[in-house]
Design an enzyme around this catalytic site. Structure first.
Site, PDB file in Angstrom:
ATOM      1  N   ASN A  43       2.413   5.089 -10.649  1.00 48.50           N
ATOM      2  CA  ASN A  43       1.162   4.948 -11.371  1.00 48.50           C
ATOM      3  C   ASN A  43      -0.074   4.949 -10.478  1.00 48.50           C
ATOM      4  OD1 ASN A  43      -0.624   3.967 -13.664  1.00 48.50           O
ATOM      5  ND2 ASN A  43      -0.741   2.212 -12.287  1.00 48.50           N
ATOM      6  N   ASP A  90       0.867  -1.173   0.000  1.00 49.22           N
ATOM      7  CA  ASP A  90       0.000   0.000   0.000  1.00 49.22           C
ATOM      8  C   ASP A  90       0.907   1.226   0.000  1.00 49.22           C
ATOM      9  OD1 ASP A  90      -1.691   2.136   0.552  1.00 49.22           O
ATOM     10  OD2 ASP A  90      -2.843   1.065   2.077  1.00 49.22           O
ATOM     11  N   VAL A 139      -9.311   6.226 -20.237  1.00 49.80           N
ATOM     12  CA  VAL A 139      -8.798   4.907 -20.590  1.00 49.80           C
ATOM     13  C   VAL A 139      -9.820   3.853 -20.155  1.00 49.80           C
ATOM     14  CG1 VAL A 139      -6.920   3.255 -20.307  1.00 49.80           C
ATOM     15  CG2 VAL A 139      -6.432   5.721 -20.292  1.00 49.80           C
ATOM     16  N   LYS A 183      -3.304  15.717  -9.659  1.00 43.14           N
ATOM     17  CA  LYS A 183      -2.705  15.336 -10.936  1.00 43.14           C
ATOM     18  C   LYS A 183      -1.933  16.512 -11.530  1.00 43.14           C
ATOM     19  CE  LYS A 183      -3.841  10.999 -11.357  1.00 43.14           C
ATOM     20  NZ  LYS A 183      -2.803   9.951 -11.237  1.00 43.14           N
ATOM     21  N   TYR A 212      -8.890  15.001  -7.350  1.00 48.60           N
ATOM     22  CA  TYR A 212      -8.197  14.218  -8.379  1.00 48.60           C
ATOM     23  C   TYR A 212      -7.433  15.121  -9.336  1.00 48.60           C
ATOM     24  CZ  TYR A 212      -7.446  10.989 -12.275  1.00 48.60           C
ATOM     25  OH  TYR A 212      -6.872  10.230 -13.272  1.00 48.60           O
ATOM     26  N   SER A 257       0.100  11.287 -14.621  1.00 48.92           N
ATOM     27  CA  SER A 257      -0.859  12.328 -14.272  1.00 48.92           C
ATOM     28  C   SER A 257      -2.160  12.053 -15.030  1.00 48.92           C
ATOM     29  CB  SER A 257      -0.281  13.704 -14.604  1.00 48.92           C
ATOM     30  OG  SER A 257      -1.192  14.736 -14.271  1.00 48.92           O
ATOM     31  N   SER A 258      -2.777  13.073 -15.574  1.00 51.58           N
ATOM     32  CA  SER A 258      -4.050  12.929 -16.277  1.00 51.58           C
ATOM     33  C   SER A 258      -4.346  14.229 -17.008  1.00 51.58           C
ATOM     34  CB  SER A 258      -5.171  12.635 -15.272  1.00 51.58           C
ATOM     35  OG  SER A 258      -6.443  12.797 -15.868  1.00 51.58           O
TER      36      SER A 258
END
Length: 252
Positions: free
Chosen positions: A91, A64, A184, A156, A152, A138-139
Site C-alpha cells: 500500500n 521504511d 480518497v 502506478k 506517480y 495502484s491508482s
C-alpha cells in the site's frame, strides 16, 4: 458473506493511516491477524494501540520499505511469529507528483521496488498457504493521464503491469490483483492538504467525479479485503477500479 479470513495472517505496508489503516481494520474485523508497518514509529504505535483497543489482533512495526533488508526482516519475522502468511497488501506510496529527478527516484524506490521486495520476501510463505494472495494498490492515475502523470502515475501504471505478470506466473499457487482508487479524502491526507493549500485544484478534482464527493478509505478497503480473502478464489490478474465513476475509459 463469509470471507474465510478467520485464523488467517495478512501483512499490510503503510498501515498506520488512511487507506492502509482502513485495510488493516477491515482484515482484522473479518478475523485475520494483521501485521502492518509504516515509516513513522509514533504513528505505528498510536495506530496499533487504537486498533487493539477496538478489539483487533494487529501488530505494528516501524519499517521504511525503501530499506530492503529491514523490509525482508519484518516479513520473515511476521511469518515466523504468526505461523505463516496468507495475504500481503502493498500500500505504501511516495506520493511524488511533480516531475523532478528526486521524485522519479523516490517513486521507484517506494512504490515500485518497495512492492517488489515485499512480494519477493513473502512469496515462500504465500506459496505454503492454501489461499495465498497479493494485492497491490495502484491508482486511477496509472490508468488515465491526469495531473499526476509524471512519476506517480507512471509507477502506478507499472504496478498494474507487474501484478498482472505475477498473476500469470503464479497461477494456481498464489493470486495477485490490483485495486486502483480514485481520489480518497481523509484527515491528514493529501486531499485535505490540497483543499487547504490549492483550493482551485481541489475544486477541479471534486468536480470531475459525478458522485460529487471523494471516496472514504473504508470504501477502498472493502475491495482490498475481498480480493485478499479466500472468498475471491478465482479472481486473479484483475485491476479493480474503485473511483465512483470518476474515470471514463473503458476496460476491455
Amino acid at each position: 458473506m463469509d470471507l474465510q479470513l478467520t485464523g488467517r495472517t495478512a501483512l499490510v505496508t503503510g498501515g498506520s493511516r488512511g487507506i492502509g489503516r482502513a485495510i488493516v481494520e477491515g482484515l482484522a474485523a473479518e478475523g485475520a491477524t494483521v501485521a502492518f508497518c509504516a515509516r513513522d514509529a509514533e504513528g505505528v504505535r498510536k495506530a496499533e494501540d487504537e486498533m487493539r483497543r477496538a478489539g483487533h489482533d494487529v501488530h505494528g512495526t516501524p519499517v521504511d520499505v525503501t530499506d530492503g533488508d529491514a523490509l525482508a526482516t519484518w516479513v520473515r519475522s511476521a511469518a515466523t511469529e504468526h505461523g505463516g502468511i496468507d495475504a500481503v497488501v502493498a500500500n505504501v506510496s511516495a506520493l511524488a507528483i511533480p516531475s523532478t529527478e528526486e521524485n522519479w527516484a523516490a517513486s521507484f524506490a517506494t512504490d515500485m521496488l518497495g512492492t517488489v521486495r515485499l512480494v519477493d520476501a513473502a512469496l515462500p510463505a504465500l506459496e505454503e498457504s492454501d489461499a495465498g494472495s497479493i494485492v497491490t494498490i495502484s491508482s486511477v492515475s496509472g490508468r488515465e493521464i491526469d495531473f499526476a502523470a509524471g512519476p506517480y502515475g507512471t509507477f502506478k501504471g507499472a504496478l498494474v503491469h507487474y501484478t498482472q505478470g505475477l498473476a500469470h506466473q503464479l497461477a494456481g499457487r498464489v493470486r495477485a490483483n490490483t485495486v486502483s482508487p480514485g481520489n480518497v479524502y481523509f484527515a491528514g491526507g493529501v486531499w485535505e492538504s490540497i483543499e487547504e493549500n490549492d483550493p482551485d485544484l481541489f475544486a477541479q478534482a471534486l468536480g470531475l467525479n459525478p458522485t460529487g464527493r471523494m471516496a472514504r478509505p473504508e470504501e477502498v478497503a472493502r475491495a482490498v479485503v475481498f480480493l485478499a480473502s479466500p472468498a475471491a478464489t478465482f479472481i486473479s490478474g484483475t485491476n479493480l477500479v474503485v473511483d465512483g465513476a470518476l474515470t471514463r475509459g473503458v476496460q476491455l
